[in-house]
Design a protein around this motif. Structure first.
Motif, PDB file in Angstrom:
ATOM      1  N   VAL A 104      -7.552 -40.047   5.372  1.00  0.00           N
ATOM      2  CA  VAL A 104      -7.587 -39.511   4.010  1.00  0.00           C
ATOM      3  C   VAL A 104      -6.623 -38.347   3.863  1.00  0.00           C
ATOM      4  O   VAL A 104      -5.829 -38.282   2.918  1.00  0.00           O
ATOM      5  CB  VAL A 104      -9.023 -39.087   3.631  1.00  0.00           C
ATOM      6  CG1 VAL A 104      -9.015 -38.266   2.340  1.00  0.00           C
ATOM      7  CG2 VAL A 104      -9.907 -40.312   3.446  1.00  0.00           C
ATOM      8  N   ASP A 105      -6.679 -37.401   4.824  1.00  0.00           N
ATOM      9  CA  ASP A 105      -5.818 -36.228   4.722  1.00  0.00           C
ATOM     10  C   ASP A 105      -4.358 -36.559   5.003  1.00  0.00           C
ATOM     11  O   ASP A 105      -3.457 -35.997   4.381  1.00  0.00           O
ATOM     12  CB  ASP A 105      -6.295 -35.147   5.703  1.00  0.00           C
ATOM     13  CG  ASP A 105      -7.625 -34.538   5.301  1.00  0.00           C
ATOM     14  OD1 ASP A 105      -8.068 -34.799   4.167  1.00  0.00           O
ATOM     15  OD2 ASP A 105      -8.226 -33.814   6.112  1.00  0.00           O
ATOM     16  N   SER A 110      -1.746 -38.060  -0.334  1.00  0.00           N
ATOM     17  CA  SER A 110      -0.459 -38.115  -1.042  1.00  0.00           C
ATOM     18  C   SER A 110      -0.420 -39.292  -2.008  1.00  0.00           C
ATOM     19  O   SER A 110       0.230 -39.224  -3.063  1.00  0.00           O
ATOM     20  CB  SER A 110       0.687 -38.216  -0.032  1.00  0.00           C
ATOM     21  OG  SER A 110       0.592 -39.400   0.734  1.00  0.00           O
ATOM     22  N   MET A 111      -1.126 -40.374  -1.674  1.00  0.00           N
ATOM     23  CA  MET A 111      -1.200 -41.509  -2.591  1.00  0.00           C
ATOM     24  C   MET A 111      -1.976 -41.138  -3.849  1.00  0.00           C
ATOM     25  O   MET A 111      -1.619 -41.556  -4.956  1.00  0.00           O
ATOM     26  CB  MET A 111      -1.866 -42.703  -1.899  1.00  0.00           C
ATOM     27  CG  MET A 111      -1.062 -43.304  -0.770  1.00  0.00           C
ATOM     28  SD  MET A 111      -1.906 -44.753  -0.077  1.00  0.00           S
ATOM     29  CE  MET A 111      -0.720 -45.250   1.177  1.00  0.00           C
ATOM     30  N   ILE A 112      -3.038 -40.365  -3.675  1.00  0.00           N
ATOM     31  CA  ILE A 112      -3.817 -39.911  -4.827  1.00  0.00           C
ATOM     32  C   ILE A 112      -2.936 -39.096  -5.766  1.00  0.00           C
ATOM     33  O   ILE A 112      -2.977 -39.266  -6.994  1.00  0.00           O
ATOM     34  CB  ILE A 112      -5.034 -39.081  -4.376  1.00  0.00           C
ATOM     35  CG1 ILE A 112      -6.036 -39.974  -3.636  1.00  0.00           C
ATOM     36  CG2 ILE A 112      -5.709 -38.413  -5.571  1.00  0.00           C
ATOM     37  CD1 ILE A 112      -7.198 -39.217  -3.016  1.00  0.00           C
ATOM     38  N   TYR A 247      -0.110 -44.017  13.928  1.00  0.00           N
ATOM     39  CA  TYR A 247       1.311 -43.841  13.655  1.00  0.00           C
ATOM     40  C   TYR A 247       1.566 -43.640  12.162  1.00  0.00           C
ATOM     41  O   TYR A 247       2.471 -42.902  11.774  1.00  0.00           O
ATOM     42  CB  TYR A 247       2.121 -45.032  14.174  1.00  0.00           C
ATOM     43  CG  TYR A 247       3.596 -44.896  13.902  1.00  0.00           C
ATOM     44  CD1 TYR A 247       4.310 -43.803  14.376  1.00  0.00           C
ATOM     45  CD2 TYR A 247       4.284 -45.845  13.149  1.00  0.00           C
ATOM     46  CE1 TYR A 247       5.672 -43.652  14.115  1.00  0.00           C
ATOM     47  CE2 TYR A 247       5.639 -45.706  12.883  1.00  0.00           C
ATOM     48  CZ  TYR A 247       6.325 -44.609  13.368  1.00  0.00           C
ATOM     49  OH  TYR A 247       7.661 -44.460  13.106  1.00  0.00           O
ATOM     50  N   SER A 248       0.756 -44.283  11.313  1.00  0.00           N
ATOM     51  CA  SER A 248       0.957 -44.130   9.867  1.00  0.00           C
ATOM     52  C   SER A 248       0.794 -42.679   9.444  1.00  0.00           C
ATOM     53  O   SER A 248       1.488 -42.198   8.535  1.00  0.00           O
ATOM     54  CB  SER A 248      -0.022 -45.013   9.088  1.00  0.00           C
ATOM     55  OG  SER A 248      -1.361 -44.698   9.419  1.00  0.00           O
ATOM     56  N   VAL A 249      -0.130 -41.957  10.098  1.00  0.00           N
ATOM     57  CA  VAL A 249      -0.340 -40.541   9.770  1.00  0.00           C
ATOM     58  C   VAL A 249       0.895 -39.733  10.168  1.00  0.00           C
ATOM     59  O   VAL A 249       1.391 -38.904   9.400  1.00  0.00           O
ATOM     60  CB  VAL A 249      -1.600 -40.003  10.463  1.00  0.00           C
ATOM     61  CG1 VAL A 249      -1.715 -38.491  10.306  1.00  0.00           C
ATOM     62  CG2 VAL A 249      -2.843 -40.691   9.916  1.00  0.00           C
ATOM     63  N   VAL A 250       1.398 -39.963  11.380  1.00  0.00           N
ATOM     64  CA  VAL A 250       2.597 -39.254  11.841  1.00  0.00           C
ATOM     65  C   VAL A 250       3.787 -39.605  10.944  1.00  0.00           C
ATOM     66  O   VAL A 250       4.580 -38.745  10.556  1.00  0.00           O
ATOM     67  CB  VAL A 250       2.904 -39.604  13.313  1.00  0.00           C
ATOM     68  CG1 VAL A 250       4.185 -38.909  13.770  1.00  0.00           C
ATOM     69  CG2 VAL A 250       1.735 -39.213  14.209  1.00  0.00           C
TER      70      VAL A 250
END
Length: 309
Positions: A104-105, A110-112, A247-250
């Motif tokens: 979420v963080d 950022s999508m929100i 990896y998506s978070v990074v």
């Protein structure tokens, strides 16, 4: 005395259009029917609404006052129409979502922001949780949509699941970390550095232990545990700690230049990040629009990650 709001609207249209025929046309009515309505209204009020014998029509003081109320009614009717259309199109309303803190963080927040720039009248109410808590919150109706990594065979009964991103973990650290500045190193050197462990109940905690075992690190030091993504990044930035992150978070944090990955191949979890919602519950338009938006955003991220190699 109660006056039909439609009659007040009619007076406003006649006054603003400048005549009986014009007002009737604006309301898509015939002039005789409008004349009858005016006569009936004047009889009820016991007062004229337009001065006798004046051409063009000249509204009386009472008529002007009633016409202003008609304008208010017309504006309210138009606003109500727009509000209903906005709601039905999913451009206004609320969406209650919850998900695992790291995703979420690191990704969803950022999508929100992007979504609300386009649809500012949709309020997003967001909380945190892992699969057991998210399932419970969905079942009792406290949230509309959950976002969580899960094995396909673990999807709870009665819950719809839409996978949006394949599991892919990496060893992350600060760009200033000694290993990040080297082109080659052996796995034994990794064991010299302390680790940040995700919260004990999170899937990432099990991933951390599995990752270290897969690269032959059995004796490791945990210097920090739990915390939000912001605190994990802060600790990484100010120390020589390592951690395991999706990896998506990074990838989504790459613009901040606060995280990097070590070139170490580790096993990926047999999980997929996905969207969850109750199968048997009606989905509000705003929730449906936001869910579709998330699906498109994750597709874009997957394509960018693939292109980045």
């Amino acid at each position: 005395m109660k006056i039909d709001p439609k009659h007040l609207h009619l007076l406003a249209e006649i006054v603003d259009s400048g005549g009986l025929s014009e007002g009737a046309m604006a309301l898509n009515k015939s002039q005789p029917s409008v004349s009858r309505t005016l006569s009936m209204l004047e009889a009820r009020l016991g007062s004229r609404l337009f001065e006798k014998g004046k051409r063009p029509l000249r509204p009386t003081e009472l008529c002007q006052s009633l016409a202003e109320q008609g304008r208010i009614i017309a504006r309210a009717g138009k606003a109500a129409q727009i509000a209903a259309e906005m709601y039905q199109m999913g451009k206004a309303g609320t969406a209650r979502i919850a998900g695992t803190p790291i995703f979420v963080d690191g990704v969803i927040s950022s999508m929100i922001a992007t979504f609300q720039r386009e649809f500012p009248d949709v309020a997003i109410h967001q909380t945190y949780g892992y699969l057991p808590e998210l399932t419970e919150q969905l079942n009792i109706g406290n949230i509309d949509l959950a976002i969580c990594p899960v094995n396909a065979n673990e999807v709870p009964k009665g819950i719809s699941f839409e996978p949006v991103l394949q599991g892919h973990n990496v060893i992350a650290c600060a760009p200033s970390h000694p290993l990040a500045r080297r082109s080659t190193f052996n796995l034994a050197e990794i064991s010299r550095y302390p680790w940040i462990a995700p919260p004990a109940g999170s899937p990432l905690y099990a991933d951390l232990r599995g990752t270290l075992e897969s690269i032959g690190v059995s004796d490791f030091k945990v210097s920090f545990t739990g915390g939000s993504l912001a605190s994990i990044i802060a600790v990484l930035s100010g120390s020589e700690t390592l951690t395991v992150l999706p990896y998506s978070v990074v990838f989504m944090q790459s613009h901040t230049k606060t995280l990097t990955t070590l070139p170490v191949t580790i096993g990926h979890p047999k999980r997929q990040l996905g969207l969850f919602w109750r199968e048997d519950r009606a989905v509000r338009p705003a929730v449906s629009r936001f869910r579709q938006f998330l699906g498109r955003e994750f597709l874009s991220i997957a394509q960018q990650i693939e292109k980045a190699g």
